[in-house]
Design a protein around this motif. Sequence first.
Motif, PDB file in Angstrom:
ATOM      1  N   GLY A 486       0.925  -1.717   0.211  1.00  0.00           N
ATOM      2  CA  GLY A 486       0.319  -0.439  -0.089  1.00  0.00           C
ATOM      3  C   GLY A 486       0.884   1.201  -0.144  1.00  0.00           C
ATOM      4  O   GLY A 486       1.872   0.789  -0.798  1.00  0.00           O
ATOM      5  N   PHE A 487       0.667   1.946   0.859  1.00  0.00           N
ATOM      6  CA  PHE A 487       1.096   3.596   0.676  1.00  0.00           C
ATOM      7  C   PHE A 487       1.333   4.272   2.271  1.00  0.00           C
ATOM      8  O   PHE A 487       1.628   5.287   2.319  1.00  0.00           O
ATOM      9  CB  PHE A 487       0.253   4.436   0.088  1.00  0.00           C
ATOM     10  CG  PHE A 487       0.805   4.241  -1.763  1.00  0.00           C
ATOM     11  CD1 PHE A 487       1.203   4.625  -2.614  1.00  0.00           C
ATOM     12  CD2 PHE A 487      -1.233   3.081  -2.399  1.00  0.00           C
ATOM     13  CE1 PHE A 487       1.291   4.815  -3.754  1.00  0.00           C
ATOM     14  CE2 PHE A 487      -0.830   3.339  -3.928  1.00  0.00           C
ATOM     15  CZ  PHE A 487       0.391   3.858  -4.381  1.00  0.00           C
ATOM     16  N   LYS A 488       1.536   3.475   3.374  1.00  0.00           N
ATOM     17  CA  LYS A 488       1.657   4.400   4.133  1.00  0.00           C
ATOM     18  C   LYS A 488       3.071   3.587   3.890  1.00  0.00           C
ATOM     19  O   LYS A 488       3.700   2.694   3.202  1.00  0.00           O
ATOM     20  CB  LYS A 488       1.403   2.623   5.655  1.00  0.00           C
ATOM     21  CG  LYS A 488      -0.194   2.955   5.659  1.00  0.00           C
ATOM     22  CD  LYS A 488      -0.876   2.056   6.694  1.00  0.00           C
ATOM     23  CE  LYS A 488      -2.832   1.438   7.165  1.00  0.00           C
ATOM     24  NZ  LYS A 488      -2.800   0.641   7.800  1.00  0.00           N
ATOM     25  N   GLU A 489       3.814   4.512   5.502  1.00  0.00           N
ATOM     26  CA  GLU A 489       4.974   4.626   5.336  1.00  0.00           C
ATOM     27  C   GLU A 489       6.124   2.647   5.440  1.00  0.00           C
ATOM     28  O   GLU A 489       6.855   3.313   4.455  1.00  0.00           O
ATOM     29  CB  GLU A 489       5.577   5.069   6.595  1.00  0.00           C
ATOM     30  CG  GLU A 489       7.130   5.648   6.814  1.00  0.00           C
ATOM     31  CD  GLU A 489       7.072   6.393   7.931  1.00  0.00           C
ATOM     32  OE1 GLU A 489       8.628   6.712   8.014  1.00  0.00           O
ATOM     33  OE2 GLU A 489       6.981   6.450   9.077  1.00  0.00           O
ATOM     34  N   ALA A 490       5.647   2.535   6.248  1.00  0.00           N
ATOM     35  CA  ALA A 490       6.300   0.906   5.768  1.00  0.00           C
ATOM     36  C   ALA A 490       6.259   0.310   4.328  1.00  0.00           C
ATOM     37  O   ALA A 490       7.479  -0.054   4.222  1.00  0.00           O
ATOM     38  CB  ALA A 490       5.951  -0.152   6.516  1.00  0.00           C
ATOM     39  N   ASP A 491       5.198   0.365   4.043  1.00  0.00           N
ATOM     40  CA  ASP A 491       4.930   0.253   2.495  1.00  0.00           C
ATOM     41  C   ASP A 491       5.998   0.656   1.589  1.00  0.00           C
ATOM     42  O   ASP A 491       6.396   0.710   0.782  1.00  0.00           O
ATOM     43  CB  ASP A 491       3.428   0.176   2.592  1.00  0.00           C
ATOM     44  CG  ASP A 491       2.898  -1.184   2.895  1.00  0.00           C
ATOM     45  OD1 ASP A 491       3.060  -2.028   3.188  1.00  0.00           O
ATOM     46  OD2 ASP A 491       0.961  -0.245   2.618  1.00  0.00           O
ATOM     47  N   ARG A 492       5.835   1.973   1.524  1.00  0.00           N
ATOM     48  CA  ARG A 492       7.163   2.891   1.010  1.00  0.00           C
ATOM     49  C   ARG A 492       8.283   2.772   1.118  1.00  0.00           C
ATOM     50  O   ARG A 492       8.585   2.208   0.015  1.00  0.00           O
ATOM     51  CB  ARG A 492       6.490   4.686   1.177  1.00  0.00           C
ATOM     52  CG  ARG A 492       5.023   4.886   0.727  1.00  0.00           C
ATOM     53  CD  ARG A 492       4.764   6.506   1.611  1.00  0.00           C
ATOM     54  NE  ARG A 492       3.641   7.138   0.741  1.00  0.00           N
ATOM     55  CZ  ARG A 492       2.999   8.080   0.386  1.00  0.00           C
ATOM     56  NH1 ARG A 492       4.512   8.097  -0.585  1.00  0.00           N
ATOM     57  NH2 ARG A 492       2.096   8.412  -0.949  1.00  0.00           N
ATOM     58  N   ILE A 493       8.615   2.129   2.129  1.00  0.00           N
ATOM     59  CA  ILE A 493      10.223   1.557   2.260  1.00  0.00           C
ATOM     60  C   ILE A 493      10.950   0.758   1.783  1.00  0.00           C
ATOM     61  O   ILE A 493      11.605   0.487   1.038  1.00  0.00           O
ATOM     62  CB  ILE A 493      10.075   1.542   4.379  1.00  0.00           C
ATOM     63  CG1 ILE A 493      10.233   3.050   4.985  1.00  0.00           C
ATOM     64  CG2 ILE A 493      11.913   0.989   4.227  1.00  0.00           C
ATOM     65  CD1 ILE A 493      10.115   3.183   5.945  1.00  0.00           C
ATOM     66  N   GLU A 494       9.501  -0.708   1.843  1.00  0.00           N
ATOM     67  CA  GLU A 494       9.755  -1.684   1.061  1.00  0.00           C
ATOM     68  C   GLU A 494       9.486  -1.648  -0.095  1.00  0.00           C
ATOM     69  O   GLU A 494      10.215  -1.990  -0.913  1.00  0.00           O
ATOM     70  CB  GLU A 494       9.111  -2.933   1.578  1.00  0.00           C
ATOM     71  CG  GLU A 494       8.531  -4.211   0.992  1.00  0.00           C
ATOM     72  CD  GLU A 494       9.938  -5.141   1.156  1.00  0.00           C
ATOM     73  OE1 GLU A 494      10.056  -5.635   0.677  1.00  0.00           O
ATOM     74  OE2 GLU A 494      10.658  -4.480   2.252  1.00  0.00           O
ATOM     75  N   ASN A 495       8.520  -0.954  -0.690  1.00  0.00           N
ATOM     76  CA  ASN A 495       8.567  -0.515  -2.465  1.00  0.00           C
ATOM     77  C   ASN A 495      10.346   0.190  -2.722  1.00  0.00           C
ATOM     78  O   ASN A 495      10.223  -0.676  -4.191  1.00  0.00           O
ATOM     79  CB  ASN A 495       7.566   0.722  -2.507  1.00  0.00           C
ATOM     80  CG  ASN A 495       7.924   0.432  -4.423  1.00  0.00           C
ATOM     81  OD1 ASN A 495       6.798  -0.456  -5.057  1.00  0.00           O
ATOM     82  ND2 ASN A 495       7.756   2.204  -4.530  1.00  0.00           N
ATOM     83  N   ILE A 496       9.843   0.582  -2.404  1.00  0.00           N
ATOM     84  CA  ILE A 496      11.809   1.060  -2.986  1.00  0.00           C
ATOM     85  C   ILE A 496      13.113   0.473  -2.621  1.00  0.00           C
ATOM     86  O   ILE A 496      13.811  -0.030  -3.315  1.00  0.00           O
ATOM     87  CB  ILE A 496      12.305   2.702  -1.798  1.00  0.00           C
ATOM     88  CG1 ILE A 496      11.097   4.167  -2.502  1.00  0.00           C
ATOM     89  CG2 ILE A 496      13.485   3.537  -2.205  1.00  0.00           C
ATOM     90  CD1 ILE A 496      11.093   4.077  -3.201  1.00  0.00           C
ATOM     91  N   ARG A 497      12.761  -1.188  -1.629  1.00  0.00           N
ATOM     92  CA  ARG A 497      14.119  -1.854  -1.151  1.00  0.00           C
ATOM     93  C   ARG A 497      13.830  -2.730  -1.985  1.00  0.00           C
ATOM     94  O   ARG A 497      15.276  -2.717  -2.522  1.00  0.00           O
ATOM     95  CB  ARG A 497      13.871  -1.877   0.524  1.00  0.00           C
ATOM     96  CG  ARG A 497      14.819  -3.287   0.725  1.00  0.00           C
ATOM     97  CD  ARG A 497      14.335  -3.751   2.019  1.00  0.00           C
ATOM     98  NE  ARG A 497      13.442  -4.951   1.682  1.00  0.00           N
ATOM     99  CZ  ARG A 497      13.777  -6.089   0.727  1.00  0.00           C
ATOM    100  NH1 ARG A 497      15.242  -6.362   0.637  1.00  0.00           N
ATOM    101  NH2 ARG A 497      12.739  -7.043   0.576  1.00  0.00           N
ATOM    102  N   ARG A 498      13.168  -2.958  -2.515  1.00  0.00           N
ATOM    103  CA  ARG A 498      12.640  -4.262  -3.854  1.00  0.00           C
ATOM    104  C   ARG A 498      13.219  -2.877  -5.071  1.00  0.00           C
ATOM    105  O   ARG A 498      13.488  -4.197  -5.532  1.00  0.00           O
ATOM    106  CB  ARG A 498      10.808  -4.086  -4.424  1.00  0.00           C
ATOM    107  CG  ARG A 498      10.502  -5.214  -2.529  1.00  0.00           C
ATOM    108  CD  ARG A 498       9.297  -5.819  -2.666  1.00  0.00           C
ATOM    109  NE  ARG A 498       8.608  -6.230  -1.206  1.00  0.00           N
ATOM    110  CZ  ARG A 498       7.114  -6.217  -1.214  1.00  0.00           C
ATOM    111  NH1 ARG A 498       6.726  -6.495  -2.625  1.00  0.00           N
ATOM    112  NH2 ARG A 498       6.619  -7.142  -0.556  1.00  0.00           N
ATOM    113  N   ILE A 499      12.778  -2.161  -5.543  1.00  0.00           N
ATOM    114  CA  ILE A 499      12.894  -1.162  -6.386  1.00  0.00           C
ATOM    115  C   ILE A 499      14.995  -1.686  -6.942  1.00  0.00           C
ATOM    116  O   ILE A 499      15.691  -1.566  -7.557  1.00  0.00           O
ATOM    117  CB  ILE A 499      12.351   0.118  -6.423  1.00  0.00           C
ATOM    118  CG1 ILE A 499      10.904  -0.240  -6.863  1.00  0.00           C
ATOM    119  CG2 ILE A 499      12.791   0.282  -8.129  1.00  0.00           C
ATOM    120  CD1 ILE A 499      10.402  -1.265  -7.716  1.00  0.00           C
TER     121      ILE A 499
END
Length: 610
Positions: A486-499
Amino acid sequence: MNSLLKFITCGSVDDGKSTLIGHMLYDAKLLFADQEQALELDSQMGSRGGAIDYSLLLDGLMAEREQGITIDVAYRYFTTEKRSFIVADTPGHEEYTRNMAVGASFADLAIILVDATHGVLVQTRRHTRICSMMGIQHFIFAVNKMDLIDFDENRFDKIARDIRQMMSEYDFASMKILPVSATEGDNITLKSDRMPWYRGTSLLTYLENINVATEEDDYAFTMPVQRVCRPDRTFRGFQGQIETGAIRIGDEITTLPSNEKAVVSRIIDAGRDVEASDRGHAVTISLDREVDVSRGCVLVKDTAPYVGTLFTAKLLWMDDTPLVAGKNYYLKLGTKMIPAVVMNISHKIDVNTGNEIPADTTYKNEIVQCDISVSDKIVYEKFKNNQALGSLILIDRVTNMTSACGVVLHSLRRSDNLTWQKLDVTREFRANQKGQTPATIWMTGLSGSGKSTVANALEKRLVSLGKHTMMLDGDNIRMGLNKNLGFKEADRIENIRRISEVSKLMNDAGLITITSFISPYQRDRRTARDIIGNESFLEVYISTPLEECERRDIKGLYRKARAGQIPNFTGISSPYEAPEHADVTVDTTNMSVDECVDKIIEALEARFGK
């Protein structure tokens, strides 16, 4: 004389911590004449109507005296005929819990004050839990302000029962509960005749006689290396403080994490050669052969601490910014400083009951259990087995503030079963085959700033120049690889890590990777740079202002965000942290797409060549 005793005073606000120590120093005649005179003069303007205000001996900050509270940790050294002491007087306010934790980290014993008129409070429980977490094994509970309850034995007994019930969940070596009056001096240095029902000793007498020595393993030697000393080509020594055990010339030691063995050929202690040295001594150790040792390594004998990258820790969170899984920090353990990430939050610990509470976010002054991963192998141990190799702090990588202190609970062995597979077809081979230098062009900026447009045009330009590329677009990735986020802070962090990991794999394949993501947080972009490698990372800031992005509103997202239909929307309800030192900055407001691409290509050629 008994050994030096280091102790801490703590408890809830206004429980009388500073007053208790001040009165002890005054009654025991442990003040110089000028200190005593200054105290009596300062008390004329104090809060006790001219009577001596003993807390002024320790509350030295102007703000402390004005507010009548302790803010910073006050250290005081004093000596009686029987013992030497160092006391850390710590604040009781929840706001300054981090200061209290600093004091607890150095102490062998804790004096926890309890207000007799209030009993055991939440902050009392929090401080008790922190003291136990920091490895303190000896506790004194001073039930203070007995004069305000007319020295009532029944009231004291009830508080004592609450304390024993609270302490039942902790492991400790000794516990003493005694009634005192810090302002009047009852049971501080001498037994009080106003509480004949109390048959124990005074506080000072108890402190002078308690034995806090621990039985250290005589054979288990550990020394974290702080510095490699090489004054000339003939000498190489490893400097540090011996944390446990003893060492002699001729002993065989193991160097960790390299796991090499060598024999001690020389020990220098306080500038002179010695045959042996032991716990607490800062020494220089020279070995009979060259080994792979640098700052952060550990020399050991007859013990085998963990060497790995994953472990479970218990943390006291001290940062104003909440902790969420995926955040990156610097971890300081022993003499090692290393990048680390909090992989997940197992649970928070209720300070009142000790119960485990499911959580995905941790706030200031909360205690949490989590899994931590570090970027390379380090040497660590369970805190209960070795405090030096089992205690840690987390440091914010942007502000350099200490965000948490904690202890290692146990190792996570799953990391030990993984081995990086070396490939015959290497990154260098693929790059040479394609005739280019692999790199990641990381584009960041607000929604509508023109990232995707510029990225698309850049890729076409690179392809026309014969380059092999791969473009990763934010929306496309979220519709596939990261569709579960999603777009919560934890999800944003994981999104960038995977990228970041995908981009690195693309670079390993010899490709030039172009990413187009808002990536709003500085720390996440720094993490991306660390994962991909600074030598392969080019940050491009599309600096188009919010007003222009919102005017364009290509996807209608700003309109929905303003209407409250999209929560956590960057630039409206969620912050965007602009890069401070981007490699390239372009603004699509006053630059054409081709001009933006020209500037990026120019930076690429300057950095990586044609």
